[in-house]
Design a protein around this motif. Structure first.
Motif, mmCIF file in Angstrom:
data_model
loop_
_atom_site.group_PDB
_atom_site.id
_atom_site.type_symbol
_atom_site.label_atom_id
_atom_site.label_comp_id
_atom_site.label_asym_id
_atom_site.label_seq_id
_atom_site.Cartn_x
_atom_site.Cartn_y
_atom_site.Cartn_z
ATOM 1 N N GLU A 15 51.854 -99.997 67.121
ATOM 2 C CA GLU A 15 50.908 -99.645 66.061
ATOM 3 C C GLU A 15 51.296 -98.339 65.388
ATOM 4 O O GLU A 15 51.160 -98.187 64.168
ATOM 5 N N GLN A 16 51.777 -97.376 66.167
ATOM 6 C CA GLN A 16 52.212 -96.106 65.586
ATOM 7 C C GLN A 16 53.419 -96.298 64.670
ATOM 8 O O GLN A 16 53.488 -95.722 63.580
ATOM 9 N N ARG A 17 54.356 -97.120 65.095
ATOM 10 C CA ARG A 17 55.515 -97.402 64.237
ATOM 11 C C ARG A 17 55.070 -98.067 62.948
ATOM 12 O O ARG A 17 55.544 -97.716 61.849
ATOM 13 N N SER A 18 54.173 -99.032 63.066
ATOM 14 C CA SER A 18 53.673 -99.720 61.879
ATOM 15 C C SER A 18 52.933 -98.760 60.961
ATOM 16 O O SER A 18 53.062 -98.835 59.730
ATOM 17 N N PHE A 19 52.170 -97.846 61.549
ATOM 18 C CA PHE A 19 51.405 -96.883 60.751
ATOM 19 C C PHE A 19 52.324 -96.009 59.915
ATOM 20 O O PHE A 19 52.109 -95.827 58.711
ATOM 21 N N TRP A 20 53.344 -95.445 60.533
ATOM 22 C CA TRP A 20 54.209 -94.510 59.812
ATOM 23 C C TRP A 20 55.156 -95.220 58.860
ATOM 24 O O TRP A 20 55.680 -94.599 57.933
ATOM 25 N N ARG A 21 55.357 -96.530 59.050
ATOM 26 C CA ARG A 21 56.178 -97.289 58.106
ATOM 27 C C ARG A 21 55.391 -97.737 56.889
ATOM 28 O O ARG A 21 55.984 -98.156 55.884
ATOM 29 N N SER A 22 54.062 -97.682 56.978
ATOM 30 C CA SER A 22 53.206 -98.080 55.857
ATOM 31 C C SER A 22 52.832 -96.831 55.056
ATOM 32 O O SER A 22 52.051 -96.001 55.510
ATOM 33 N N ALA A 23 53.382 -96.719 53.865
ATOM 34 C CA ALA A 23 53.134 -95.533 53.042
ATOM 35 C C ALA A 23 51.661 -95.399 52.694
ATOM 36 O O ALA A 23 51.126 -94.289 52.628
ATOM 37 N N GLU A 24 50.964 -96.539 52.486
ATOM 38 C CA GLU A 24 49.559 -96.459 52.081
ATOM 39 C C GLU A 24 48.689 -95.896 53.190
ATOM 40 O O GLU A 24 47.891 -94.986 52.981
ATOM 41 N N TYR A 25 48.846 -96.446 54.398
ATOM 42 C CA TYR A 25 48.030 -95.973 55.509
ATOM 43 C C TYR A 25 48.344 -94.509 55.824
ATOM 44 O O TYR A 25 47.445 -93.701 56.045
ATOM 45 N N ALA A 26 49.632 -94.183 55.858
ATOM 46 C CA ALA A 26 50.012 -92.816 56.190
ATOM 47 C C ALA A 26 49.518 -91.828 55.136
ATOM 48 O O ALA A 26 49.047 -90.739 55.459
ATOM 49 N N LEU A 27 49.602 -92.222 53.861
ATOM 50 C CA LEU A 27 49.199 -91.320 52.778
ATOM 51 C C LEU A 27 47.703 -91.036 52.821
ATOM 52 O O LEU A 27 47.279 -89.875 52.845
ATOM 53 N N PHE A 28 46.903 -92.102 52.855
ATOM 54 C CA PHE A 28 45.455 -91.919 52.762
ATOM 55 C C PHE A 28 44.834 -91.463 54.073
ATOM 56 O O PHE A 28 43.770 -90.857 54.081
ATOM 57 N N THR A 29 45.498 -91.738 55.177
ATOM 58 C CA THR A 29 44.940 -91.316 56.463
ATOM 59 C C THR A 29 45.386 -89.908 56.827
ATOM 60 O O THR A 29 44.586 -89.109 57.327
ATOM 61 N N PHE A 30 46.611 -89.576 56.554
ATOM 62 C CA PHE A 30 47.165 -88.305 57.003
ATOM 63 C C PHE A 30 47.213 -87.274 55.885
ATOM 64 O O PHE A 30 46.747 -86.143 56.045
ATOM 65 N N ALA A 31 47.756 -87.649 54.729
ATOM 66 C CA ALA A 31 47.957 -86.671 53.655
ATOM 67 C C ALA A 31 46.675 -86.344 52.903
ATOM 68 O O ALA A 31 46.503 -85.213 52.425
ATOM 69 N N PHE A 32 45.753 -87.294 52.798
ATOM 70 C CA PHE A 32 44.539 -87.077 52.019
ATOM 71 C C PHE A 32 43.712 -85.896 52.535
ATOM 72 O O PHE A 32 43.361 -84.998 51.766
#
Length: 251
Positions: A15-32
């Protein structure tokens, strides 16, 4: 280590690998949350809460810590589970040898890891950029707030996923169900006030403000947060009840 625990740990890594490979999830979850911290925090540098010598950033930074917890544990988890259900992934998982508990355990463990990372980065950037760090002896309050926040909002995330009917509406519904409450709770503006009494009481009944105030207790001295603790416990129970009643592996 039992087989189910090993499978859950492996699923968490996937799940962690999938999360960081998905730009949308990583952007809105982490960068926002980090973007909001820097933009709004910069506008509050040097200002103080009215009538006190407490800097706005001392209250604002832990509020954004709470916001990051909610985004990762509620919005990200809830919308992802809804999308997986809509796409038939959850239904297919039920037909595999992977135990359902191990899959959900891995999903939740990945969420916990994401929340911890967001919290650490937000706290570090808040300290480096604005000099806002936990007070001496404030780490226990932060830890309690973090644990209760993850449990409460992850449970509510699974609950909200059960009422989302399409993949397209998953993100908008998850954000719309908490973002207005976060705004009028003062999460983004430490000086926000002036709500009608009935609306203020309504806001206090939701767990967003309760979590923000718990996290603020790690940065500033606050009275014992009896209501905040009870609030999060109550909403955790409500979320668990909704999950037991409504959660499905298929549409």
């Amino acid at each position: 280590m039992t087989r189910s625990v090993r499978l859950a740990a492996r699923q968490a890594l996937l799940e962690q690998r999938s999360f960081w490979r998905s730009a949308e999830y990583a952007l809105f979850t982490f960068a926002f949350p980090l973007m909001i911290l820097l933009l709004i925090g910069a506008a509050n540098v040097g200002s103080h809460l009215p009538g006190t010598d407490v800097k706005n950033t001392t209250v604002f930074v832990p509020s954004i810590l709470a916001f990051g917890v909610i985004v990762a544990a509620y919005v990200n988890l809830g919308s992802k589970v809804a999308v997986l259900r809509h796409d038939g992934v959850l239904k297919r998982i039920k037909t595999t040898p992977l135990p359902s508990a191990a899959y959900l355990g891995g999903l939740l463990a990945s969420t916990v890891a994401t929340v911890i990372l967001i919290t650490a980065c937000t706290g570090l950037i808040g300290w480096l950029a604005f000099g806002a760090g936990p007070r001496p002896g404030g780490l226990p309050a932060l830890t309690v707030g973090l644990i209760l926040g993850i449990v409460c909002f992850a449970t509510l995330g699974l609950a909200i996923s059960s009422v989302i009917t399409s993949a397209e509406s998953a993100g908008p519904i998850a954000y719309a169900s908490f973002l207005p409450i976060a705004i009028i709770s003062g999460v983004f503006d430490p000086t926000f006030s002036g709500l009608p009494q009935w609306l203020s009481r309504l806001v206090d009944a939701f767990p967003v403000k309760a979590l923000a105030q718990l996290m603020q207790g790690g940065y500033t001295v606050r009275p014992f947060p009896a209501w905040d603790l009870a609030n999060l416990a109550l909403w955790t129970a409500i979320g668990a009840g909704l999950v037991a009643w409504r959660f499905r592996w298929h549409t």
